[in-house]
Design an enzyme around this catalytic site. Structure first.
Site, PDB file in Angstrom:
ATOM      1  N   ASN A   9       0.886  -1.166   0.000  1.00 28.58           N
ATOM      2  CA  ASN A   9       0.000   0.000   0.000  1.00 28.58           C
ATOM      3  C   ASN A   9       0.924   1.216   0.000  1.00 28.58           C
ATOM      4  O   ASN A   9       1.498   1.582   1.019  1.00 28.58           O
ATOM      5  CB  ASN A   9      -0.871  -0.038   1.253  1.00 28.58           C
ATOM      6  CG  ASN A   9      -1.808   1.143   1.338  1.00 28.58           C
ATOM      7  OD1 ASN A   9      -1.747   2.058   0.515  1.00 28.58           O
ATOM      8  ND2 ASN A   9      -2.679   1.134   2.334  1.00 28.58           N
ATOM      9  N   LYS A  16       3.135   0.742   3.252  1.00 30.05           N
ATOM     10  CA  LYS A  16       2.725  -0.315   4.181  1.00 30.05           C
ATOM     11  C   LYS A  16       2.867  -1.631   3.448  1.00 30.05           C
ATOM     12  O   LYS A  16       2.544  -1.691   2.253  1.00 30.05           O
ATOM     13  CB  LYS A  16       1.235  -0.154   4.506  1.00 30.05           C
ATOM     14  CG  LYS A  16       0.909   0.398   5.856  1.00 30.05           C
ATOM     15  CD  LYS A  16      -0.612   0.347   5.994  1.00 30.05           C
ATOM     16  CE  LYS A  16      -1.083   0.757   7.340  1.00 30.05           C
ATOM     17  NZ  LYS A  16      -2.510   0.896   7.410  1.00 30.05           N
ATOM     18  N   ARG A  84      -2.589  -2.114  -3.341  1.00 28.57           N
ATOM     19  CA  ARG A  84      -3.820  -1.373  -3.061  1.00 28.57           C
ATOM     20  C   ARG A  84      -3.791  -0.105  -3.914  1.00 28.57           C
ATOM     21  O   ARG A  84      -2.869   0.707  -3.823  1.00 28.57           O
ATOM     22  CB  ARG A  84      -3.874  -0.982  -1.591  1.00 28.57           C
ATOM     23  CG  ARG A  84      -5.099  -0.152  -1.313  1.00 28.57           C
ATOM     24  CD  ARG A  84      -5.019   0.521   0.023  1.00 28.57           C
ATOM     25  NE  ARG A  84      -6.196   1.329   0.234  1.00 28.57           N
ATOM     26  CZ  ARG A  84      -6.189   2.494   0.873  1.00 28.57           C
ATOM     27  NH1 ARG A  84      -5.064   2.978   1.355  1.00 28.57           N
ATOM     28  NH2 ARG A  84      -7.294   3.158   1.045  1.00 28.57           N
ATOM     29  N   HIS A 173     -12.764   2.506   0.768  1.00 23.93           N
ATOM     30  CA  HIS A 173     -12.702   1.452   1.810  1.00 23.93           C
ATOM     31  C   HIS A 173     -13.378   0.170   1.329  1.00 23.93           C
ATOM     32  O   HIS A 173     -13.874  -0.622   2.143  1.00 23.93           O
ATOM     33  CB  HIS A 173     -13.419   1.880   3.114  1.00 23.93           C
ATOM     34  CG  HIS A 173     -12.733   2.968   3.882  1.00 23.93           C
ATOM     35  ND1 HIS A 173     -13.430   3.944   4.550  1.00 23.93           N
ATOM     36  CD2 HIS A 173     -11.423   3.212   4.111  1.00 23.93           C
ATOM     37  CE1 HIS A 173     -12.571   4.754   5.158  1.00 23.93           C
ATOM     38  NE2 HIS A 173     -11.341   4.321   4.903  1.00 23.93           N
ATOM     39  N   LEU A 200     -14.724   2.596  10.847  1.00 21.98           N
ATOM     40  CA  LEU A 200     -14.401   3.805  11.606  1.00 21.98           C
ATOM     41  C   LEU A 200     -12.932   3.777  12.012  1.00 21.98           C
ATOM     42  O   LEU A 200     -12.551   3.127  12.991  1.00 21.98           O
ATOM     43  CB  LEU A 200     -15.296   3.876  12.864  1.00 21.98           C
ATOM     44  CG  LEU A 200     -16.801   3.683  12.629  1.00 21.98           C
ATOM     45  CD1 LEU A 200     -17.550   3.637  13.953  1.00 21.98           C
ATOM     46  CD2 LEU A 200     -17.357   4.778  11.729  1.00 21.98           C
ATOM     47  N   ARG A 232     -11.055  15.033   8.733  1.00 23.65           N
ATOM     48  CA  ARG A 232     -11.918  15.422   7.608  1.00 23.65           C
ATOM     49  C   ARG A 232     -13.317  15.762   8.110  1.00 23.65           C
ATOM     50  O   ARG A 232     -13.855  15.067   8.970  1.00 23.65           O
ATOM     51  CB  ARG A 232     -12.025  14.283   6.582  1.00 23.65           C
ATOM     52  CG  ARG A 232     -10.774  14.109   5.770  1.00 23.65           C
ATOM     53  CD  ARG A 232     -10.905  12.925   4.811  1.00 23.65           C
ATOM     54  NE  ARG A 232      -9.828  11.983   5.039  1.00 23.65           N
ATOM     55  CZ  ARG A 232      -9.846  10.705   4.668  1.00 23.65           C
ATOM     56  NH1 ARG A 232     -10.878  10.220   4.024  1.00 23.65           N
ATOM     57  NH2 ARG A 232      -8.828   9.930   4.913  1.00 23.65           N
ATOM     58  N   ASP A 274      -7.306  11.962  17.357  1.00 22.64           N
ATOM     59  CA  ASP A 274      -7.235  10.588  17.850  1.00 22.64           C
ATOM     60  C   ASP A 274      -8.415  10.318  18.797  1.00 22.64           C
ATOM     61  O   ASP A 274      -8.555  10.984  19.824  1.00 22.64           O
ATOM     62  CB  ASP A 274      -5.899  10.421  18.598  1.00 22.64           C
ATOM     63  CG  ASP A 274      -5.632   8.978  18.950  1.00 22.64           C
ATOM     64  OD1 ASP A 274      -6.447   8.389  19.694  1.00 22.64           O
ATOM     65  OD2 ASP A 274      -4.615   8.450  18.496  1.00 22.64           O
ATOM     66  N   GLU A 378      -7.883  -5.664   5.615  1.00 27.01           N
ATOM     67  CA  GLU A 378      -7.778  -5.176   4.236  1.00 27.01           C
ATOM     68  C   GLU A 378      -6.643  -5.870   3.498  1.00 27.01           C
ATOM     69  O   GLU A 378      -6.779  -6.222   2.335  1.00 27.01           O
ATOM     70  CB  GLU A 378      -7.598  -3.651   4.239  1.00 27.01           C
ATOM     71  CG  GLU A 378      -8.874  -2.961   4.696  1.00 27.01           C
ATOM     72  CD  GLU A 378      -8.706  -1.472   4.957  1.00 27.01           C
ATOM     73  OE1 GLU A 378      -8.247  -1.132   6.062  1.00 27.01           O
ATOM     74  OE2 GLU A 378      -9.013  -0.673   4.068  1.00 27.01           O
TER      75      GLU A 378
HETATM   76  P1  ADP Z   1      -6.391   4.013   9.780  1.00 28.90           P
HETATM   77  O1  ADP Z   1      -7.689   4.486   9.191  1.00 28.90           O
HETATM   78  O2  ADP Z   1      -5.292   5.009   9.667  1.00 28.90           O
HETATM   79  O3  ADP Z   1      -6.027   2.593   9.400  1.00 28.90           O
HETATM   80  P2  ADP Z   1      -7.203   2.885  12.323  1.00 28.90           P
HETATM   81  O4  ADP Z   1      -8.211   1.987  11.708  1.00 28.90           O
HETATM   82  O5  ADP Z   1      -6.032   2.267  13.021  1.00 28.90           O
HETATM   83  O6  ADP Z   1      -6.673   3.988  11.355  1.00 28.90           O
HETATM   84  O7  ADP Z   1      -8.010   3.778  13.403  1.00 28.90           O
HETATM   85  C1  ADP Z   1      -7.389   4.797  14.103  1.00 28.90           C
HETATM   86  C2  ADP Z   1      -8.403   5.354  15.095  1.00 28.90           C
HETATM   87  O8  ADP Z   1      -8.784   4.307  15.994  1.00 28.90           O
HETATM   88  C3  ADP Z   1      -7.852   6.505  15.931  1.00 28.90           C
HETATM   89  O9  ADP Z   1      -8.810   7.538  16.042  1.00 28.90           O
HETATM   90  C4  ADP Z   1      -7.648   5.838  17.285  1.00 28.90           C
HETATM   91  O10 ADP Z   1      -7.772   6.746  18.344  1.00 28.90           O
HETATM   92  C5  ADP Z   1      -8.827   4.876  17.296  1.00 28.90           C
HETATM   93  N1  ADP Z   1      -8.661   3.885  18.356  1.00 28.90           N
HETATM   94  C6  ADP Z   1      -7.710   2.929  18.488  1.00 28.90           C
HETATM   95  N2  ADP Z   1      -7.847   2.292  19.680  1.00 28.90           N
HETATM   96  C7  ADP Z   1      -8.907   2.874  20.320  1.00 28.90           C
HETATM   97  C8  ADP Z   1      -9.547   2.673  21.585  1.00 28.90           C
HETATM   98  N3  ADP Z   1      -9.121   1.768  22.435  1.00 28.90           N
HETATM   99  N4  ADP Z   1     -10.606   3.456  21.882  1.00 28.90           N
HETATM  100  C9  ADP Z   1     -11.043   4.396  21.027  1.00 28.90           C
HETATM  101  N5  ADP Z   1     -10.488   4.637  19.825  1.00 28.90           N
HETATM  102  C10 ADP Z   1      -9.430   3.881  19.471  1.00 28.90           C
END
Ligand code: ADP
Length: 394
Positions: A9, A16, A84, A173, A200, A232, A274, A378
């Protein structure tokens, strides 16, 4: 093909990778190189014993990083590469064996994904140099949503914007929505009925999947449409752009930057993109973090309710992605905003469904639509589609 697939990716400054064996319990080698081209470029990953490594690769380009990835594969030789690719436009409804025609088609779609497709092409070009003998397959983020009916993918705009410029809803996605809905069809007695999926993560999107076919999704021409995300905005009034330009004198680039990089959870909370930090601050009573959480959850519920119109019957909702897989709070809030759908969340089951666990969240003997957490894969889906594409050619 029994050899592993190397999934790549490739972003503009990151790569990645994952080496995926056909045997499901074989150890997976995976990692991420970031800040390519800078003095801080670094490759981090996990080895087959589950240990981690981190190598500095100052000023490395895509080819140098891919060579370093090759050296980290512990002598395991991939049999194919799965790339990807973010945007396949209307041309690609499934994965495609990469040849010069496919490369030209990905280039031709670059206007729709100017940040992503050129980076994906750089990855293809580098892997072709390093692995000239290996078949390479393009797996598109948009392809799963090519089954959307026209009423779901057309914007109410003049015809020529669609016919001449490809302006329509594409959705993204796709590998994640495909993976989790197919998995639910395997796990649930309801099979491949009507599923609402909520991916999400940093990017967020929903989809309505009927019989393993996507019938609607929240992202559109670009991954900016739809839900509130990490940085976003998701949906805003389409009149906002003209307003910001006329009233504040903002340029298109500035508007694009604000909506893509300074909005979402970050913009609302004023703290962070985050979700973990948003939840912690909200817990401590931080008003803007509480607002960010409220808007985030409300917009997911609203999107799921809207997408339910695409499904003949509703069999359940699936949460996935970093937030969907790890936040009992977000799942519980979203379900509580959909009381008329007949979900019945068991809070105790919901609370323990974190860190990669897969399962149903319903109270015992519940008859209504189900609620599931299904960790997305994925990379696994890209490897599977790569194999299927090669088998179809054989
Ligand atoms: P990406 O879309 O970059 O692959 P991820 O699927 O890893 O990202 O999702 C990242 C999000 O998941 C961040 O907002 C992170 O804070 C949230 N996240 C990860 N662990 C937790 C948790 N224990 N509680 C709440 N949110 C979480």
């Amino acid at each position: 093909m029994n050899a592993p697939v190397l999934v790549i990716n490739c972003g503009s400054s990151s790569i990645k990778y994952a080496l995926i064996d056909p045997a499901p319990d074989a150890p997976r080698l995976a990692g991420l190189a970031e800040r390519l081209g800078s003095a801080d470029a670094r490759l981090k990953g996990i080895n087959s014993a589950g240990g981690s490594f981190s190598h500095a690769l100052p000023n490395a380009d895509h080819t140098q990083v891919l060579n370093a990835i090759l050296n980290s594969l512990e002598g395991r030789i991939p049999g194919a590469i799965g790339h990807r690719i973010v945007h396949g436009g209307e041309k690609f409804t499934q994965a495609a064996l990469i040849d010069s025609d496919v490369i030209s088609a990905i280039k031709a779609t670059a206007a729709l994904a100017p940040l992503h497709n050129p980076a994906n092409l750089a990855g293809i070009s580098a892997t072709q140099k390093i692995f000239p003998a290996l078949p390479q397959v393009a797996v598109f983020d948009t392809a799963f949503h090519q089954t959307l009916p026209v009423k779901a993918y057309r914007y109410a705009l003049p015809e020529n914007l669609y016919a001449e410029h490809g302006i329509r809803r594409y959705g993204f996605h796709g590998t994640s929505h495909a993976f989790v809905s197919q998995r639910a069809a395997e796990l649930s007695p309801r099979g491949a009925g009507g599923w609402l999926t909520a991916h999400l993560g940093n990017g967020c999107s929903t989809a309505a999947v009927w019989n393993n076919r996507s019938l609607d999704t929240s992202m559109g021409l670009t991954p900016l449409e739809g839900l509130v995300m990490g940085t976003r905005s998701g949906d805003v009034d389409p009149g906002l752009h003209a307003h910001l330009h006329r009233q504040l004198g903002w340029s298109l680039d500035k508007i694009d930057d604000v909506l893509n990089k300074q909005s979402g959870l970050l913009g609302l909370s004023g703290l962070t993109n985050d979700m973990r930090e948003v939840e912690e601050a909200a817990e401590q009573g931080h008003a803007r973090a509480m607002l960010a959480l409220d808007v985030f959850c409300y917009r997911i519920a609203k999107s799921l309710a809207a997408l339910s119109c695409a499904l003949p019957t509703l069999d359940g909702v699936i949460f996935t992605g970093g937030i969907g897989e790890n936040s009992p709070l977000v799942r519980s809030r979203v379900i509580s905003l959909l009381p008329h759908f007949g979900f019945a969340l068991d809070e105790a089951s919901n609370d323990v469904m974190i860190r990669g666990k897969e399962g149903k969240l319903d109270r015992a003997n519940h008859q209504g639509p189900e609620a599931w957490v299904i960790p997305t894969d994925e990379e696994g889906r890209i490897a599977m589609e790569t194999r299927q594409c090669l088998e179809a050619q054989a």
